[in-house]
Design an enzyme around this catalytic site. Structure first.
Site, short mmCIF file in Angstrom:
data_model
loop_
_atom_site.label_atom_id
_atom_site.label_comp_id
_atom_site.label_asym_id
_atom_site.label_seq_id
_atom_site.Cartn_x
_atom_site.Cartn_y
_atom_site.Cartn_z
CD GLU A 106 -2.87 -1.37 2.23
OE1 GLU A 106 -3.90 -2.00 2.01
OE2 GLU A 106 -2.60 -0.88 3.33
CB CYS A 119 2.66 7.48 2.90
SG CYS A 119 3.12 6.44 4.27
CB CYS A 126 6.76 -4.91 8.96
SG CYS A 126 8.06 -4.04 9.86
CB CYS A 130 5.73 -2.00 16.28
SG CYS A 130 7.45 -1.59 15.92
N GLY A 175 6.43 -1.72 6.28
CA GLY A 175 7.81 -2.21 6.31
C GLY A 175 8.77 -1.31 7.05
CD GLU A 176 12.91 0.05 10.08
OE1 GLU A 176 11.95 0.53 10.67
OE2 GLU A 176 13.90 0.72 9.75
CB SER A 207 9.76 6.78 9.09
OG SER A 207 9.31 6.56 10.41
CB SER A 230 9.21 4.94 15.08
OG SER A 230 8.74 5.38 13.82
CB CYS A 349 0.30 6.16 10.99
SG CYS A 349 1.14 7.52 10.27
N1 SAH Z 1 9.04 0.99 10.18
C1 SAH Z 1 9.14 2.41 10.08
C2 SAH Z 1 8.17 3.03 9.09
C3 SAH Z 1 6.74 2.58 9.09
S1 SAH Z 1 5.69 3.14 10.36
C4 SAH Z 1 9.02 3.04 11.44
O1 SAH Z 1 8.79 2.32 12.40
O2 SAH Z 1 9.20 4.24 11.56
C5 SAH Z 1 5.47 4.85 10.16
C6 SAH Z 1 4.95 5.52 11.45
O3 SAH Z 1 3.60 5.09 11.77
C7 SAH Z 1 5.80 5.14 12.65
O4 SAH Z 1 6.13 6.25 13.43
C8 SAH Z 1 4.89 4.20 13.39
O5 SAH Z 1 5.22 4.14 14.71
C9 SAH Z 1 3.52 4.81 13.15
N2 SAH Z 1 2.43 3.92 13.49
C10 SAH Z 1 2.43 2.58 13.42
N3 SAH Z 1 1.25 2.07 13.83
C11 SAH Z 1 0.47 3.12 14.16
C12 SAH Z 1 -0.89 3.25 14.64
N4 SAH Z 1 -1.67 2.18 14.82
N5 SAH Z 1 -1.35 4.49 14.86
C13 SAH Z 1 -0.59 5.58 14.62
N6 SAH Z 1 0.68 5.51 14.17
C14 SAH Z 1 1.21 4.30 13.94
#
Ligand code: SAH
Length: 359
Positions: A106, A119, A126, A130, A175-176, A207, A230, A349
């Site tokens: 996506e 984005c 991933c 998290c 993804g990371e 990010s 993050s 996000c």
């Molecule tokens: N893996 C990378 C990039 C993808 S996530 C990273 O961790 O930065 C992009 C952003 O979305 C990150 O800051 C992540 O923490 C946030 N994010 C992930 N899940 C979310 C959620 N359920 N609500 C709001 N932000 C979220």
């Protein structure tokens, strides 16, 4: 078919053609030199590919037929991927981008006035696990190739309305990015080089959840690309749970890596902090964050948690988020609140959770 011809066909089939969209300029220059063509041909081909939108070698009309045939024997040009778009009531558009092998990723177009942010995803799924992120539920399916990363830009451009133009690019999709470093680096080179798409690196943000060694490599190799980290927690105990990669790269090593940056570079690090009710949103958390980032001149981006199915968290109240922001500001940190966009189409996000086509 004679035996010999049969053999040749089999060999050709075994050695797949390289995708021209994966190539760095230097690699094409080597190929051009080996073919005894004039050196400028490499830039000419790249210009056709990245600026003039050629989708075939035949479209590159100022190359000799002979050189085009030679290129065709060694390379292919992958088509821009197909995408289905869903439009949110707030103008956000989510693209479901189909990859060749049935995987889907996506990408999200987020217009805000004159700024139109894309984005981008860097992996299908991933592996970072998290706890507050929907993509984590997929696990890692696979890394995206450089062509698949930049292909999202081509797919997004097709969805723009007349006069609309992408202005910013953030690797905050699935993804990371730093877990896919070699392909990310190729894609970043293509995006930001004059011979490629020619996007200003200052308009690109990577990010990361905090893969410290890869982060340092990124900053050294792409000094003008923006970094977002993050963070989400101010103690290792909580971060170990929310973002398990913290066990390998704990908070101190992450923050130290940011502190070690040259001052100009340090100014352009953003820390993202997803606000989870009763988990990481107390005034004590805010004060710890101020202490932790003290002297960094950091920007903190407070993000409303976007709920997804079975998520074990609730978003913080607006009051809690604003109170948290006020404490950061009193502590001399720049703190912004990111309003959630595209929630109604699950494009916000942490809501990106592509289903496999075959699923
Ligand atoms: N893996 C990378 C990039 C993808 S996530 C990273 O961790 O930065 C992009 C952003 O979305 C990150 O800051 C992540 O923490 C946030 N994010 C992930 N899940 C979310 C959620 N359920 N609500 C709001 N932000 C979220």
């Amino acid at each position: 078919m004679s035996d010999q011809a049969h053999c040749a066909a089999a060999t050709a089939a075994e050695a797949p053609l390289r995708d021209l969209r994966e190539l760095m300029l230097e690699e094409l220059e080597q190929f051009v030199a080996a073919a005894d063509e004039r050196a400028f041909r490499a830039r000419q081909v790249m210009r056709w590919l990245w600026r003039r939108g050629a989708n075939s070698f035949d479209a590159m009309s100022d190359l000799s037929a002979e050189f085009r045939a030679h290129l065709k024997n060694h390379f292919k040009i992958s088509p821009a991927p197909g995408a289905a778009a869903a439009r949110s009531s707030d103008g956000t558009r989510k693209l479901l981008v189909a990859l060749g092998d049935g995987e889907a990723i996506e990408s999200v177009i987020i217009p805000a006035g004159a700024r139109v942010t894309l984005c981008l995803s860097s992996q299908a799924g991933c592996a970072m696990a998290c706890e507050f992120c929907a993509t984590a539920l997929m696990g890692l399916h696979r890394n995206l190739t450089a062509a698949e990363i930049t292909g999202q830009i081509a797919a997004a451009r097709r969805e723009l309305t007349p006069g609309e133009e992408l202005t910013n690019y953030v690797f905050m999709g699935m993804g990371e990015p730093l877990a896919n470093y070699p392909r990310l680096a190729r894609a970043l080179s293509i995006m930001t080089s004059a011979w490629g798409m020619g996007i200003s690196p200052r308009r690109v943000t990577v990010s990361t959840v905090g893969l410290v060694p890869a982060m340092e490599r990124l900053l050294a190799e792409f000094p003008s690309v923006n970094l977002a980290v993050s963070l989400h927690a101010t103690t290792d105990e909580l971060r170990d749970r929310l973002a398990p990669i913290n066990k390998r790269h704990p908070l101190k090593s992450l923050i130290d890596a940011c502190r070690g940056l040259p001052i100009k570079r340090r100014d352009r690090v953003t820390f993202e902090y997803v606000m989870l009710a009763g988990v990481n949103d107390s005034p004590a958390d805010a004060r710890r964050l101020v202490r932790m980032l003290g002297g960094l001149k950091a920007k903190v981006n407070l993000i409303f948690f976007n709920p997804f199915r079975d998520a074990p968290f609730a978003p913080s109240t607006r009051g809690a988020v604003e109170g948290f922001q006020a404490i950061l500001q009193q502590g001399n940190l720049t703190a912004t609140i990111r309003e959630s966009r595209g929630q109604d189409i699950a494009a916000a996000c942490g809501q990106l959770y592509a289903q496999r086509h075959s699923g």
